[in-house]
Design a protein around this motif. Structure first.
Motif, short mmCIF file in Angstrom:
data_model
loop_
_atom_site.label_atom_id
_atom_site.label_comp_id
_atom_site.label_asym_id
_atom_site.label_seq_id
_atom_site.Cartn_x
_atom_site.Cartn_y
_atom_site.Cartn_z
N ALA A 663 0.83 -1.21 0.00
CA ALA A 663 0.00 0.00 0.00
C ALA A 663 0.86 1.25 0.00
O ALA A 663 0.56 2.23 -0.68
N LYS A 664 1.96 1.22 0.76
CA LYS A 664 2.85 2.39 0.81
C LYS A 664 3.53 2.62 -0.54
O LYS A 664 3.70 3.75 -0.97
N VAL A 665 3.90 1.53 -1.22
CA VAL A 665 4.54 1.67 -2.53
C VAL A 665 3.55 2.24 -3.53
O VAL A 665 3.88 3.13 -4.32
N PHE A 666 2.31 1.72 -3.52
CA PHE A 666 1.29 2.24 -4.41
C PHE A 666 1.06 3.73 -4.16
O PHE A 666 0.92 4.52 -5.09
N GLU A 667 1.00 4.11 -2.88
CA GLU A 667 0.78 5.51 -2.55
C GLU A 667 1.94 6.37 -3.04
O GLU A 667 1.74 7.48 -3.56
N MET A 668 3.17 5.87 -2.90
CA MET A 668 4.33 6.65 -3.35
C MET A 668 4.31 6.82 -4.87
O MET A 668 4.56 7.91 -5.39
#
Length: 695
Positions: A663-668
């Motif tokens: 989720a953090k990678v997608f958000e970045m």
């Protein structure tokens, strides 16, 4: 030990602790890794309670190579004087007597994580060896225990080990003085070796869980410094946590999506009375009515997504299964927002039949709920559920009052956020109602009924979901080729036009109103977001088939973002794939009896290796070598044999091994924040080859 040495003293020490060793699950939940970690946190929480009371600002946890663990603090130190009722030192009372300590019966702590007075003694009973050192009154005092029994280990000048010869105390409680310290210096150091007769040999302290819990505790106690030092291997890490922002900072850390509102902080308190048994001067338990104060501290915010992240705590002890405080939180939310919907029904265009439900409120909510009260009632020593009934109404009242102040505020930001939040909740409610209606009427479409699905869907004949495959194809030209190359029995095709909506930035309503996103969700037929039902999915596999260029990679990323955010169970079940079309087609030249051969390669490195091998074998090839820029450049036979035929194709399964990290990678990569994405691109620029850029 002979019968002459076995005195009444041993019986008094062991009578309670033997029960712990016989039924450890009653006290620590289990004897696997969870129980091992529970023991460690019983010790750490004692130091945290000292910090909560205003003593000691740092806690160090050291995982030693010999399988022992040590907890150090700079708090007041365990009392070393003689406790008058037992005639034992305070240290021995704490570590050998169940239901003894500063938290059992009140007095020393207004609110603490420990309440039964069994934490340290239970850990001691389940340890093969436990050493405690206390800095107090200008001296360093020490005592050791073997499976709960106090005594002396003869380490013979070597490093301490549980295998060292042990001599139990027979008469007096001997608290040894092993050093001198400054008069003002206080603190406690506890080191113990978990008893492998109780815990399995495979059970070990998991650094990830320890770090996560330490981070959580540092958020809950602003200003507290917690250091985790893993010395078990040469590459062990030392991690330090220290936060001054409290649970507001915790909520921001936990939030998985962009914010619709700021993080709102709501605090308050309430009073209640309860009847509890209290020990009178003559040693009898007398029912007594006492007045309690419950302090409530809440941080909450709503985001653009639909996931709910809810963390609740009682005196900084996590209650993962909720309890009366969480029930009060949810009741307060429901009561407040139902009133808001009634008051704003005309502006929000809410029909009389449309009712707000709990799931609508919790969609996109990130909340941290903490309550502090003396002697809370838990269900069991593991403290996973709060039982104190009066807390429910106190939390509900504090929450509704705090939200009321936000929604009646005259500040521009508060009014704007309140309006946007109500719009989000209405959208969630209407989305749930329409999804439920759609689900009730949704059926597997036969060939005669396929007109209700998007006209551009090229469906398959088979109704066996496990066998069927949906190819999401980029562009109409690729669709034509794929249509001729597919197996119409079980392969369906859905074309999309270019790049779909970036759902990481868009709202739920924008996503549902986007034609391409809506078509994908409709064709898969299992709903979206919280209402997604994996059992209703119309296809066993979803295969993203995009061009092998930069635009194709971008389209694939956008599609994966859609699946990750709104159809995540498909990804978690391993039913989403990316097709791997070839980049090159090498046609060899046949000579004599040798037939010409077609070789497909999937990267520049593979092409170079193939050509080198052909040259070595003295086999020629036709120039120029075909380089596929897109799927539309292949004919139907080539596309079928390389990308669609189950016997020859290659698929990449999309997995979510770590949903939070993903989720953090997608958000970045896809979110609103530009700075982290820029840093990522700059950091990876050195490893990028120019040959990989299709320009």
């Amino acid at each position: 030990m002979g019968s002459a040495d076995y005195s009444a003293r041993h019986l008094s020490v062991l009578e309670g602790l033997e029960a712990v060793r016989k039924r450890p699950g009653m006290y620590i939940g289990s004897t696997d890794e969870r129980g091992l970690m529970h023991c460690l946190w019983e010790i750490i929480d004692n130091s945290v309670d000292e910090a909560l009371a205003g003593f000691g600002g740092g806690i160090d946890v050291v995982l030693h190579p010999d399988d022992s663990v040590e907890v150090r603090d700079s708090a007041r130190g365990i009392p070393v004087d003689i406790e008058p009722k037992t005639g034992l030192s305070g240290v021995e009372v704490v570590f050998t007597k169940l239901h003894a300590g500063g938290k059992f019966g009140g007095g020393s702590y207004s609110a603490s994580g420990g309440l039964h007075g069994v934490g340290a003694s239970v850990v001691n009973a389940l340890s093969e060896r436990l050493d405690v050192e206390v800095d107090r009154d200008g001296k360093t005092w020490a005592m050791s225990f073997h499976r709960g029994e106090p005594g002396v280990f003869d380490d013979r000048g070597k490093a301490p080990t549980p295998d060292a010869p042990f001599t139990p105390f027979v008469a007096d409680s001997e608290l040894r003085v092993v050093g001198r310290v400054a008069k003002a210096k206080t603190g406690t150091r506890i080191r113990y070796w978990a008893d492998r007769q109780i815990f399995g040999r495979d059970a070990s302290f998991q650094p990830d869980g320890l770090v996560a819990r330490a981070r959580q505790t540092a958020f809950l106690v602003p200003g507290l410094r917690i250091v985790i030092d893993d010395q078990r291997s040469s590459d062990g890490e030392k991690t330090e946590f220290h936060f001054d922002g409290g649970i507001s900072q915790f909520a921001d850390y936990l939030a998985p999506d962009a914010g619709v509102t700021d993080t709102w902080r709501i605090t308050g308190e309430g009073h209640f009375t309860e009847t509890v048994p209290v020990l009178n001067e003559s040693g009898n338990m007398v029912p007594t009515e006492v007045k309690r104060t419950c302090e409530v501290d809440i941080a909450l915010r709503w985001g653009t997504g639909y996931e709910t992240v809810m963390k609740s705590f009682v005196n900084i002890i996590a209650t993962p299964k909720g309890g009366s405080h969480q029930t009060g939180f949810e009741q307060g939310l429901m009561k407040f927002f139902r009133t808001q919907f009634e008051q704003n029904a005309r502006r929000l265009k809410i029909a009389a039949t449309e009712k707000l439900e709990k799931d609508d409120l919790l969609a996109g909510l990130t909340a941290v709920l903490t309550v502090r009260l003396p002697e809370p009632q838990f269900e069991g020593q593991t403290k996973e559920v709060l039982g104190t009934p009066a807390v429910r109404n106190i939390v509900a009242n504090v929450l509704t009052k705090g939200l009321g102040e936000r929604f009646t505020s005259t500040k521009r930001d508060d009014k704007a956020q309140a309006s946007v939040l109500l719009d989000k909740l209405v959208a969630e409610m209407k989305s749930r109602i329409s999804a439920r209606a759609h689900k009730e009427t949704q059926r597997r479409k036969s060939a005669l009924e396929s007109s209700t699905l998007p006209a551009k869907l090229v469906d398959c004949r088979s109704t066996n979901v496990a066998q069927t495959e949906l190819f999401i194809v980029e562009g109409d030209s690729a669709l034509g080729t794929a249509r001729r190359g597919r197996d119409s029995e079980y392969q369906a095709l859905l074309p999309i036009r270019g790049k779909i909506l970036n759902v990481q930035r868009a709202s739920v309503s924008d996503m549902l109103s986007n034609a391409e996103c809506a078509a994908i969700i409709q064709v898969i037929g299992a709903g979206s977001g919280r209402t997604f039902d994996l059992e209703s999915a119309r296809y066993g596999k979803v295969i993203i088939m995009s061009d092998a260029d930069v635009d194709g990679a971008h389209i694939r990323t956008l599609l994966l973002t859609l699946f990750f955010r709104y159809m995540r169970p498909m990804v978690e079940a391993g039913r989403v794939f990316a097709a791997v079309p070839p980049l090159h087609r090498v046609q060899t030249v046949g000579r004599g009896s040798r037939q010409s051969e077609t070789i497909y390669t999937y990267s520049e490195a593979e092409l170079r290796a193939v050509l080198a091998d052909l040259k070595k074998r003295n086999i020629g090839w036709k120039d120029p070598i075909q380089r596929y820029k897109g799927l539309g450049e292949m004919d139907a036979d080539q596309l079928a044999s390389t990308t669609m035929d189950r016997a020859h194709r290659m698929l990449r399964r999309v997995r979510v091994s770590d949903a939070e990290q993903a989720a953090k990678v997608f958000e970045m990569l896809m979110g609103n924040e530009v700075a982290p994405r820029k840093e990522f691109i700059i950091a990876g620029s050195d490893s990028l080859s120019r040959d990989r850029i299709d320009a």
